[in-house]
Design a protein around this motif. Sequence first.
Motif, mmCIF file in Angstrom:
data_model
loop_
_atom_site.group_PDB
_atom_site.id
_atom_site.type_symbol
_atom_site.label_atom_id
_atom_site.label_comp_id
_atom_site.label_asym_id
_atom_site.label_seq_id
_atom_site.Cartn_x
_atom_site.Cartn_y
_atom_site.Cartn_z
ATOM 1 N N ALA A 13 -1.728 16.952 -16.359
ATOM 2 C CA ALA A 13 -1.777 15.880 -15.634
ATOM 3 C C ALA A 13 -2.559 14.509 -15.891
ATOM 4 O O ALA A 13 -2.239 13.530 -15.683
ATOM 5 C CB ALA A 13 -1.796 16.278 -14.061
ATOM 6 N N ALA A 14 -3.975 15.082 -15.951
ATOM 7 C CA ALA A 14 -4.828 14.021 -16.120
ATOM 8 C C ALA A 14 -4.494 13.012 -17.363
ATOM 9 O O ALA A 14 -4.530 11.880 -17.192
ATOM 10 C CB ALA A 14 -6.285 14.416 -16.349
ATOM 11 N N SER A 15 -4.159 13.780 -18.572
ATOM 12 C CA SER A 15 -3.963 12.844 -19.796
ATOM 13 C C SER A 15 -2.671 12.092 -19.342
ATOM 14 O O SER A 15 -2.774 11.011 -19.748
ATOM 15 C CB SER A 15 -3.853 13.991 -20.888
ATOM 16 O OG SER A 15 -2.738 14.795 -20.773
ATOM 17 N N LYS A 16 -1.618 12.702 -18.975
ATOM 18 C CA LYS A 16 -0.301 11.992 -18.649
ATOM 19 C C LYS A 16 -0.610 10.891 -17.618
ATOM 20 O O LYS A 16 -0.053 9.895 -17.829
ATOM 21 C CB LYS A 16 0.850 12.942 -18.310
ATOM 22 C CG LYS A 16 1.154 13.975 -18.963
ATOM 23 C CD LYS A 16 2.333 14.901 -18.511
ATOM 24 C CE LYS A 16 2.896 15.844 -19.485
ATOM 25 N NZ LYS A 16 3.926 16.538 -19.215
ATOM 26 N N LYS A 17 -1.456 11.118 -16.622
ATOM 27 C CA LYS A 17 -1.686 10.052 -15.570
ATOM 28 C C LYS A 17 -2.416 9.007 -16.320
ATOM 29 O O LYS A 17 -2.326 7.797 -16.040
ATOM 30 C CB LYS A 17 -2.690 10.557 -14.305
ATOM 31 C CG LYS A 17 -2.897 9.664 -13.635
ATOM 32 C CD LYS A 17 -3.764 10.131 -12.150
ATOM 33 C CE LYS A 17 -3.966 9.239 -11.277
ATOM 34 N NZ LYS A 17 -4.796 9.811 -9.981
ATOM 35 N N ALA A 44 0.893 -1.098 -0.036
ATOM 36 C CA ALA A 44 -0.026 0.162 -0.148
ATOM 37 C C ALA A 44 0.739 1.172 0.197
ATOM 38 O O ALA A 44 0.560 2.286 -0.736
ATOM 39 C CB ALA A 44 -1.113 0.012 1.103
ATOM 40 N N GLU A 45 2.025 1.343 0.714
ATOM 41 C CA GLU A 45 2.889 2.517 0.941
ATOM 42 C C GLU A 45 3.464 2.506 -0.534
ATOM 43 O O GLU A 45 3.714 3.780 -1.137
ATOM 44 C CB GLU A 45 3.949 2.098 1.831
ATOM 45 C CG GLU A 45 4.942 3.338 1.884
ATOM 46 C CD GLU A 45 4.442 4.562 2.346
ATOM 47 O OE1 GLU A 45 5.003 5.356 2.079
ATOM 48 O OE2 GLU A 45 3.213 4.507 2.981
ATOM 49 N N ALA A 46 3.813 1.561 -1.332
ATOM 50 C CA ALA A 46 4.351 1.603 -2.586
ATOM 51 C C ALA A 46 3.304 2.133 -3.571
ATOM 52 O O ALA A 46 3.946 3.075 -4.578
ATOM 53 C CB ALA A 46 4.831 0.101 -3.065
ATOM 54 N N VAL A 47 2.117 2.108 -3.531
ATOM 55 C CA VAL A 47 1.310 2.644 -4.174
ATOM 56 C C VAL A 47 0.932 4.181 -4.032
ATOM 57 O O VAL A 47 0.928 5.116 -4.655
ATOM 58 C CB VAL A 47 -0.314 1.942 -4.075
ATOM 59 C CG1 VAL A 47 -1.440 2.634 -4.968
ATOM 60 C CG2 VAL A 47 -0.316 0.612 -4.671
ATOM 61 N N ARG A 48 0.985 4.328 -2.740
ATOM 62 C CA ARG A 48 0.876 5.926 -2.215
ATOM 63 C C ARG A 48 2.023 6.697 -2.623
ATOM 64 O O ARG A 48 1.940 7.918 -3.365
ATOM 65 C CB ARG A 48 1.005 5.918 -0.632
ATOM 66 C CG ARG A 48 -0.293 5.705 -0.117
ATOM 67 C CD ARG A 48 -0.344 6.000 1.367
ATOM 68 N NE ARG A 48 0.456 5.133 2.254
ATOM 69 C CZ ARG A 48 -0.046 4.231 2.925
ATOM 70 N NH1 ARG A 48 -1.275 3.553 2.657
ATOM 71 N NH2 ARG A 48 0.784 3.489 3.430
ATOM 72 N N LYS A 49 3.256 6.022 -2.871
ATOM 73 C CA LYS A 49 4.405 6.774 -3.274
ATOM 74 C C LYS A 49 4.633 6.719 -4.728
ATOM 75 O O LYS A 49 4.809 7.966 -5.393
ATOM 76 C CB LYS A 49 5.731 5.917 -2.734
ATOM 77 C CG LYS A 49 6.141 6.050 -1.375
ATOM 78 C CD LYS A 49 7.531 5.129 -1.203
ATOM 79 C CE LYS A 49 7.851 5.154 0.165
ATOM 80 N NZ LYS A 49 9.165 4.616 0.246
ATOM 81 N N ALA A 50 3.993 5.772 -5.556
ATOM 82 C CA ALA A 50 3.839 6.065 -6.753
ATOM 83 C C ALA A 50 2.560 7.106 -7.129
ATOM 84 O O ALA A 50 2.847 7.929 -8.089
ATOM 85 C CB ALA A 50 3.187 4.689 -7.457
ATOM 86 N N GLU A 51 1.797 7.282 -6.590
ATOM 87 C CA GLU A 51 0.758 8.258 -6.887
ATOM 88 C C GLU A 51 1.069 9.452 -6.584
ATOM 89 O O GLU A 51 0.857 10.610 -7.085
ATOM 90 C CB GLU A 51 -0.478 7.941 -5.989
ATOM 91 C CG GLU A 51 -1.543 6.577 -6.273
ATOM 92 C CD GLU A 51 -2.524 6.480 -5.272
ATOM 93 O OE1 GLU A 51 -2.662 6.671 -4.274
ATOM 94 O OE2 GLU A 51 -3.481 5.510 -5.821
ATOM 95 N N GLY A 52 2.057 9.750 -5.401
ATOM 96 C CA GLY A 52 2.590 10.883 -5.072
ATOM 97 C C GLY A 52 3.672 11.656 -6.210
ATOM 98 O O GLY A 52 3.846 12.669 -6.044
ATOM 99 N N SER A 53 4.354 10.647 -6.650
ATOM 100 C CA SER A 53 5.220 11.114 -7.940
ATOM 101 C C SER A 53 4.369 11.278 -9.204
ATOM 102 O O SER A 53 5.229 11.557 -10.446
ATOM 103 C CB SER A 53 6.345 10.008 -7.984
ATOM 104 O OG SER A 53 5.675 8.574 -8.395
ATOM 105 N N ALA A 54 3.178 11.115 -9.266
ATOM 106 C CA ALA A 54 2.300 11.350 -10.682
ATOM 107 C C ALA A 54 2.537 12.713 -10.970
ATOM 108 O O ALA A 54 2.652 13.697 -9.949
ATOM 109 C CB ALA A 54 1.021 10.974 -10.409
#
Length: 202
Positions: free
Chosen positions: A181-185, A165-175
């Motif tokens: 942003a929306a299209s790149k995400k 879960a922490e790995a997901v949070r970090k990945a989302e934080g680096s979005a």
Amino acid sequence: MTHTRSISFAFAIVIAASLHAPPASAVALRLNKATDDSVCDLTHDTNYVLGQRTLVPAVASSKDQIDAFFRLAGEFVATKCRNGQMLMLQGSSSLNTDVRSLTAVAEASCAIASITRTETTIAYGDRALPAFDLRCTILKHDELVSKLNELEKTDPMESLKARMAEAVRKAEGSAPTGPNAASKKDCGKVTLATILGGGSCK
């Protein structure tokens, strides 16, 4: 008793109960799949089905992904299956997590020399991707139970889930942020289209 110890104890109780369960019956990972009591059927696409039930994010470390899939498949075998049944597993040949986790499940459940691997394919839409089937007779059920209990003591499943879960949070934080942003995400999402080589991101 600490929270971690209570989790380990609860897991041990579930496993212990499985050792005193009724004789083997038809077992399949996929719901409503036709089978019989001679097999412990985790096909097809074992880790895909497991991942639909418990999130194992691709952004987690390779070690944690392999460990999580091993435990999920191993727990199914430990609680649902019995010695003497034919263990059936299937994974994607191109995914290291599938190869390593499912091979580990087979080796923990069966005599290594008895494991057979057959190359096959998994259908995704109109495409067929390379895959493998593993087959072997379960002979080491008690050893598998002991291994899962030991893993739970040294690294509780809840701790493993927390790391993922922490790995997901970090990945989302680096979005990316900003007007695009929306299209790149969306372009960064791993979808069936990107797996199959599709997508329109530049």
